[in-house]
Design an enzyme around this catalytic site. Sequence first.
Site, PDB file in Angstrom:
ATOM      1  N   HIS A   1       0.845  -1.199   0.000  1.00  0.00           N
ATOM      2  CA  HIS A   1       0.000   0.000   0.000  1.00  0.00           C
ATOM      3  C   HIS A   1       0.884   1.253   0.000  1.00  0.00           C
ATOM      4  O   HIS A   1       0.721   2.147  -0.843  1.00  0.00           O
ATOM      5  CB  HIS A   1      -0.897  -0.025   1.240  1.00  0.00           C
ATOM      6  CG  HIS A   1      -1.806   1.155   1.380  1.00  0.00           C
ATOM      7  ND1 HIS A   1      -3.136   1.122   1.053  1.00  0.00           N
ATOM      8  CD2 HIS A   1      -1.575   2.420   1.810  1.00  0.00           C
ATOM      9  CE1 HIS A   1      -3.691   2.298   1.268  1.00  0.00           C
ATOM     10  NE2 HIS A   1      -2.760   3.116   1.745  1.00  0.00           N
ATOM     11  N   GLU A   2       1.819   1.311   0.937  1.00  0.00           N
ATOM     12  CA  GLU A   2       2.691   2.488   1.036  1.00  0.00           C
ATOM     13  C   GLU A   2       3.626   2.601  -0.163  1.00  0.00           C
ATOM     14  O   GLU A   2       3.980   3.708  -0.580  1.00  0.00           O
ATOM     15  CB  GLU A   2       3.483   2.465   2.348  1.00  0.00           C
ATOM     16  CG  GLU A   2       2.620   2.517   3.602  1.00  0.00           C
ATOM     17  CD  GLU A   2       1.642   3.686   3.636  1.00  0.00           C
ATOM     18  OE1 GLU A   2       1.922   4.723   2.997  1.00  0.00           O
ATOM     19  OE2 GLU A   2       0.584   3.548   4.284  1.00  0.00           O
TER      20      GLU A   2
ATOM     21  N   HIS B   1       1.964   4.561  -2.840  1.00  0.00           N
ATOM     22  CA  HIS B   1       2.130   6.004  -2.624  1.00  0.00           C
ATOM     23  C   HIS B   1       3.548   6.443  -3.020  1.00  0.00           C
ATOM     24  O   HIS B   1       3.736   7.478  -3.657  1.00  0.00           O
ATOM     25  CB  HIS B   1       1.923   6.350  -1.155  1.00  0.00           C
ATOM     26  CG  HIS B   1       0.516   6.200  -0.680  1.00  0.00           C
ATOM     27  ND1 HIS B   1      -0.557   6.729  -1.357  1.00  0.00           N
ATOM     28  CD2 HIS B   1      -0.001   5.606   0.435  1.00  0.00           C
ATOM     29  CE1 HIS B   1      -1.674   6.466  -0.690  1.00  0.00           C
ATOM     30  NE2 HIS B   1      -1.363   5.781   0.397  1.00  0.00           N
TER      31      HIS B   1
ATOM     32  N   HIS C   1       4.070   6.582  -6.688  1.00  0.00           N
ATOM     33  CA  HIS C   1       3.321   7.739  -7.205  1.00  0.00           C
ATOM     34  C   HIS C   1       4.165   9.006  -7.004  1.00  0.00           C
ATOM     35  O   HIS C   1       4.311   9.828  -7.921  1.00  0.00           O
ATOM     36  CB  HIS C   1       1.988   7.840  -6.469  1.00  0.00           C
ATOM     37  CG  HIS C   1       0.976   8.694  -7.146  1.00  0.00           C
ATOM     38  ND1 HIS C   1      -0.323   8.812  -6.701  1.00  0.00           N
ATOM     39  CD2 HIS C   1       1.041   9.515  -8.230  1.00  0.00           C
ATOM     40  CE1 HIS C   1      -0.993   9.636  -7.488  1.00  0.00           C
ATOM     41  NE2 HIS C   1      -0.184  10.078  -8.410  1.00  0.00           N
TER      42      HIS C   1
END
Length: 596
Positions: free
Chosen positions: A389-390, A393, A396
């Site tokens: 999940h991290e 980020h 991105h």
Amino acid sequence: MTITYKSRVEVPEKEKWNFEDLYKNLEDWENDYLWIEKKTAELKKFDGAIHNGESLYDYLSEKEEVSSKLNLVYVYGMLQADVDTRDALAQSLVDRAKQLSVKISAASSFFMPFLLSLEESTLREYIEQEPRLKYFEQDLFEAFRYKAHVLTKEKEEILSNLGEALSAPSHTYSMLNNADIKFGEVTNDEGMKVELTRGMYSKLIEDEDRDKRREAYKAYYQPYLQLKNSIASTLSANVKTNTTLARLRNYPTALEKGLFGDMVPKEVYENLITATKANIGPLHQYGSIRKKLLGLEELRQYDLNVPLVPGVKLEISYEEAYETILKALAPLGEDYVNTLKTFKDARYIDVRETPGKRSGAYNLGVYGVHPFVLLNQHDDLDSMFTMIHEFGHAMHSWYSSKHQPRISAGYSIFVAEVASTVNEVLLIHYLLERETNQEIRKYLLNHFIDQFRGTFFTQVMFAEFEKITHEYAESGKPLNANVFSEIYESLFRQYNGDEVVFDEEVKYGWSRIPHFYRPFYVYKYATGFASAIHIAEQLLSRDESAVNAYIEFLKSGSSDYPLELLKKTGVDLSKPEPIDNALKRFEQLISEFAAL
């Protein structure tokens, strides 16, 4: 076996951030601090002195330089404070950076009223006079959208000077929740009483032994019940501050203020809640399945997280999880995977839980440096999902920083949750596709359902809680521990159904949610999750154009409004389809699981 450390000194260097990527030493930090202080004072010279394109450019470029340096100064302190919230020096660096931020806001508070006093034609003349203003053009014209919400120069300066005071409720809650809170005691495997930690709680609440779950649940909520009035005071102050600012700035409601920056119509928020509650049946059905499979006469809140497939304990080391993640993300292409591979050895990740470390996980992208990922690793399936999940980020941030100028490299939280959730969906697909053991397959399917429940349904419930509490404040109704508890309990019953029997602790769930101090934020988890379901299915079809469109989306930063950026990936949240499709997917998962 999960590795535990008694202090940060014990953690291997390769699993800790390298703060020298920001500053070699405190002296360099201090030099930047003094430089910012000097330059901030100089910003005031522009007040009343911007008369042409050149002077406008000079102001904007100097302000950007000051803001970017402030970001480094603030992040350096914040990251060190987060790895040990008890570190007084790190906390003082954060406090000093915040004070500096207030000074910058005050020194530049004249600008927005000045800009909005200009005619649009005058601004266009300035840009023609000074071609370098093209860099700032999009932001300058975006500012005109705020014309009705910007106050006079004097009032803006007052609000800027109040910045630190207005953030006090959030800061106070953060200190209570991260530094001061002491949980109750639980019984360890040797029969000894030990103080519960957040890391232990996340494990124990999933334990197959119901007595252990109950004990951990009671110990975890103990300080929140004791502090309920103090926490209610901070939350009430935060809500009232937000509604007051919305009113002062001429927004119809605090909700519309919260959505304005992303240019999201309030109907998107309201439709999300309406559609979810209209399709809540499968979630209630899941409660019945859970109660039956656990063989319980009464289903309680501490029964909602235990895996429904007994005997499956997946211990996954940090190194193994990293390798699995790289394989699961193969549909995103070689460049994505090879870039992420470098993050571990480059020390972009702070891995282990240690005393005093901030709970949870996050990514912080620092333009011109690199992403910083905070974890509290526990070598299990949940930790692997948190990592991926991290990393969504972080990648991105990486792509946006590499392909956008500083001014548009940051991205809206609205689209941020898409990048992280796409990664999670790809991981669950990867694991289910390769697993032949039926028990583990059931376990993974159960995990996906619980992820869906937590990332989508729970966040929609939180979003409705925020909407109601702000409406209370706007209509002058009181907000205190009893009121928050009544609202939260009512919503919990609506979303979780009649199968759950309530303990006293349930209604105090509002007191442990830090996201409530960032109003109208959590709904983006749900819209992001619904968007990610669609995008991941496109990526898994190995459609080359879908991969290219998604990578372009990651490179886009804030170069357009979030809803427009998402449309490039084929997701249109102004229509009900993405939410409806996600809810249908959940219904399918429940049916599949029930059949197994």
